[in-house]
Design a protein around this motif. Sequence first.
Motif, PDB file in Angstrom:
ATOM      1  N   ALA A   5       5.235  -8.278   7.049  1.00 51.31           N
ATOM      2  CA  ALA A   5       6.331  -7.443   7.519  1.00 51.31           C
ATOM      3  C   ALA A   5       6.883  -7.925   8.846  1.00 51.31           C
ATOM      4  O   ALA A   5       6.164  -8.455   9.666  1.00 51.31           O
ATOM      5  N   HIS A  41       3.986  -1.599   3.045  1.00 49.24           N
ATOM      6  CA  HIS A  41       4.786  -0.508   2.485  1.00 49.24           C
ATOM      7  C   HIS A  41       3.880   0.287   1.541  1.00 49.24           C
ATOM      8  O   HIS A  41       4.001   0.167   0.324  1.00 49.24           O
ATOM      9  N   GLU A  89       8.123   3.176   4.455  1.00 42.59           N
ATOM     10  CA  GLU A  89       8.158   2.391   5.685  1.00 42.59           C
ATOM     11  C   GLU A  89       8.892   3.201   6.747  1.00 42.59           C
ATOM     12  O   GLU A  89       9.642   4.116   6.425  1.00 42.59           O
ATOM     13  N   GLU A 109       9.536  -8.604   3.613  1.00 41.09           N
ATOM     14  CA  GLU A 109      10.768  -8.279   4.311  1.00 41.09           C
ATOM     15  C   GLU A 109      11.406  -9.573   4.796  1.00 41.09           C
ATOM     16  O   GLU A 109      10.712 -10.495   5.215  1.00 41.09           O
TER      17      GLU A 109
END
Length: 145
Positions: A5, A41, A89, A109
């Motif tokens: 992330a 997530h 998230e 991401e």
Amino acid sequence: MTTRAIPPGRPDYEKALRKAGVRITRPRRIILGILSSADDHPDALEIFRRAVTIEPSISLSTVYRTMKLLEGMGAIQRHAFEGGPSRFEPSGGDHHDHLIDIETGDVIEFKSDRIEQLQDEIAKRLGYDIVHHRLELYGRKRSQG
């Protein structure tokens, strides 16, 4: 399921709930701590799994109620990625898009100025201004051969 992330600023969920007049119980504080430290997530079941390792008496319904509260306040975003449970998230932070590995469920991401520019050009050409968008790509890792 793992996620690489882009680290967002960690929201203060407890402060947001207190401001909304919500009582902060021990189970809720544990759930908020899990959310604050998550770099993935997680879905509600994964949050529950993490929570019961800390406090075995936490119920799945407490997790669902807490997630619903946070989503209603705009503190978290719920993503219903194709083929899986809703994942969560933090809201806010920098805009980014998602690539979902269809074999592992990993959520990656990413940011792309080129994609953002292309979306703006397409909208403009069609006579629109983009107000909001969400891009989800689904893929399978290429073999190294």
